[in-house]
Design an enzyme around this catalytic site. Structure first.
Site, PDB file in Angstrom:
ATOM      1  N   ASP A  49       0.830  -1.200   0.000  1.00  0.00           N
ATOM      2  CA  ASP A  49       0.000   0.000   0.000  1.00  0.00           C
ATOM      3  C   ASP A  49       0.866   1.251   0.000  1.00  0.00           C
ATOM      4  O   ASP A  49       2.087   1.166   0.157  1.00  0.00           O
ATOM      5  CB  ASP A  49      -0.964  -0.008   1.202  1.00  0.00           C
ATOM      6  CG  ASP A  49      -0.271  -0.393   2.528  1.00  0.00           C
ATOM      7  OD1 ASP A  49       0.967  -0.417   2.561  1.00  0.00           O
ATOM      8  OD2 ASP A  49      -0.979  -0.643   3.499  1.00  0.00           O
TER       9      ASP A  49
ATOM     10  N   ASN B  13      -7.876  -1.609  14.144  1.00  0.00           N
ATOM     11  CA  ASN B  13      -9.263  -1.849  13.739  1.00  0.00           C
ATOM     12  C   ASN B  13      -9.384  -3.109  12.868  1.00  0.00           C
ATOM     13  O   ASN B  13     -10.420  -3.364  12.279  1.00  0.00           O
ATOM     14  CB  ASN B  13      -9.827  -0.631  12.988  1.00  0.00           C
ATOM     15  CG  ASN B  13      -9.034  -0.315  11.725  1.00  0.00           C
ATOM     16  OD1 ASN B  13      -8.091  -1.033  11.390  1.00  0.00           O
ATOM     17  ND2 ASN B  13      -9.400   0.732  11.029  1.00  0.00           N
TER      18      ASN B  13
ATOM     19  N   HIS C  22      -7.519  -3.762  10.189  1.00  0.00           N
ATOM     20  CA  HIS C  22      -7.163  -3.615   8.776  1.00  0.00           C
ATOM     21  C   HIS C  22      -5.891  -4.399   8.455  1.00  0.00           C
ATOM     22  O   HIS C  22      -5.015  -4.589   9.315  1.00  0.00           O
ATOM     23  CB  HIS C  22      -7.075  -2.146   8.333  1.00  0.00           C
ATOM     24  CG  HIS C  22      -5.899  -1.370   8.789  1.00  0.00           C
ATOM     25  ND1 HIS C  22      -5.989  -0.103   9.308  1.00  0.00           N
ATOM     26  CD2 HIS C  22      -4.570  -1.657   8.780  1.00  0.00           C
ATOM     27  CE1 HIS C  22      -4.791   0.344   9.602  1.00  0.00           C
ATOM     28  NE2 HIS C  22      -3.909  -0.581   9.295  1.00  0.00           N
TER      29      HIS C  22
ATOM     30  N   GLU D 197      -9.619  -1.262   5.113  1.00  0.00           N
ATOM     31  CA  GLU D 197     -10.299  -0.818   6.325  1.00  0.00           C
ATOM     32  C   GLU D 197     -11.575  -1.636   6.525  1.00  0.00           C
ATOM     33  O   GLU D 197     -12.038  -2.306   5.593  1.00  0.00           O
ATOM     34  CB  GLU D 197     -10.644   0.675   6.185  1.00  0.00           C
ATOM     35  CG  GLU D 197      -9.418   1.588   6.055  1.00  0.00           C
ATOM     36  CD  GLU D 197      -8.706   1.843   7.384  1.00  0.00           C
ATOM     37  OE1 GLU D 197      -8.643   0.926   8.226  1.00  0.00           O
ATOM     38  OE2 GLU D 197      -8.202   2.970   7.567  1.00  0.00           O
TER      39      GLU D 197
HETATM   40  C1  GLP Z   1      -0.330   0.629   8.482  1.00  0.00           C
HETATM   41  C2  GLP Z   1      -0.037  -0.280   7.298  1.00  0.00           C
HETATM   42  C3  GLP Z   1      -0.360  -1.708   7.613  1.00  0.00           C
HETATM   43  C4  GLP Z   1       0.239  -2.087   8.957  1.00  0.00           C
HETATM   44  C5  GLP Z   1      -0.347  -1.219  10.032  1.00  0.00           C
HETATM   45  C6  GLP Z   1       0.152  -1.564  11.441  1.00  0.00           C
HETATM   46  O1  GLP Z   1      -1.656   0.974   8.556  1.00  0.00           O
HETATM   47  N1  GLP Z   1      -0.773   0.091   6.124  1.00  0.00           N
HETATM   48  O2  GLP Z   1       0.152  -2.535   6.580  1.00  0.00           O
HETATM   49  O3  GLP Z   1      -0.028  -3.428   9.219  1.00  0.00           O
HETATM   50  O4  GLP Z   1       0.016   0.104   9.742  1.00  0.00           O
HETATM   51  O5  GLP Z   1       1.307  -0.843  11.749  1.00  0.00           O
HETATM   52  P1  GLP Z   1       2.259  -1.125  12.974  1.00  0.00           P
HETATM   53  O6  GLP Z   1       3.058  -2.313  12.625  1.00  0.00           O
HETATM   54  O7  GLP Z   1       3.097   0.110  13.080  1.00  0.00           O
HETATM   55  O8  GLP Z   1       1.390  -1.334  14.154  1.00  0.00           O
END
Ligand code: GLP
Length: 254
Positions: free
Chosen positions: A78, A149, A151, A156
């Site tokens: 993404d 949440n 995702h 989302e």
């Molecule tokens: C972002 C990314 C996700 C990731 C999420 C969690 O939203 N798009 O791919 O899994 O963050 O991030 P973290 O690992 O910092 O908790």
């Protein structure tokens, strides 16, 4: 070290490591072994704080084993829309640091969605990225984190099981979690381009990592709750080769 304790009514059974560094090392080793067996492996790479240890372990393991990474291709999940080209907070920039600077891949070995095209012509950017993934033969191993949440990538709550790459608005909670990086909520991007749930499910192996107490509630809902578009990560549970790698804190609500 991982726990032998079987967790009732949890599917798939998560692998709970003694420390997040053990989880990162475990997954990094699997990636190295995959590349040794298949030098032109296609990896799906993720961003977020959860992944930094995986890349650190991957660099260490690759150097220890003198791994030849010249045939590998990495696709990212993404990207934020609306940041200037080269912005250090772009996922492309973060992944360049880990994979090009630290691991030594060539720039063409890292394929990422084009956020500028996504702003101008969302359909062309999304369809083009999906087609590039298919043309590469699909992902052998996809790394995944999870948002609070539920995702995965930027799918989302509400994301359909058959969703493909597309642009979409980011939820308030996702933006709040990212706000620190951007120096406040008002400067945090509101849109992103992301691969879909169906795109992720096409990967041959899915390896989801979650660390820390802040993830314990969503890990519990993902593994124990009903399969629902309200918690997108639950839509991955029926994938035939999905592993959850947790630290003790992330598994504490199970
Ligand atoms: C972002 C990314 C996700 C990731 C999420 C969690 O939203 N798009 O791919 O899994 O963050 O991030 P973290 O690992 O910092 O908790």
């Amino acid at each position: 070290m991982s726990t032998e304790r079987q967790l009732a009514a949890v599917s798939p059974q998560p692998i709970v490591h003694a420390h997040r560094d053990d989880a990162a090392r475990h997954v990094a080793r699997e990636i190295v072994e995959l590349i040794e067996a298949r030098p032109n492996a296609v990896l799906g790479v993720a961003t977020g704080s959860t992944m930094t240890g995986v890349y650190r372990a991957l660099v260490a393991e690759a150097s220890e084993r003198s791994l030849d990474t010249s045939g590998v291709t990495c696709f990212s999940l993404d990207e934020y829309i609306g940041l200037p080209p080269g912005d250090p907070r772009l996922f492309r920039s973060v992944l360049e640091g880990h994979l090009i600077h630290d691991l030594g891949l060539r720039p063409d070995q890292l394929v990422t969605p084009d956020p500028e095209l996504a702003a101008e012509d969302p359909r062309a950017a999304a369809d083009g990225y999906e087609a590039t993934l298919v043309a590469a033969g699909g992902i052998d191993l996809q790394l995944l984190g999870i948002g609070r949440n539920g995702h995965v990538a930027f799918n989302e709550p509400g994301a359909a099981a058959d969703s493909l790459t597309r642009t979409l608005p980011l939820e308030a909670r996702t933006r709040e979690d990212a706000a620190n990086t951007f120096g406040g909520l008002s400067a945090t991007p509101t849109r992103a381009i992301t691969v879909g749930i169906a795109t992720i499910r096409r990967a041959r192996r899915l390896r989801l990592l979650a660390f820390g107490a802040g993830k314990s509630e969503i890990v519990e809902r993902t593994l124990r709750g009903p399969e629902t578009i309200d918690v997108p990560a639950t839509l991955l549970r029926s994938h035939g080769d999905l592993e959850f790698h947790l630290d003790p804190e992330a598994s504490s609500a199970l």
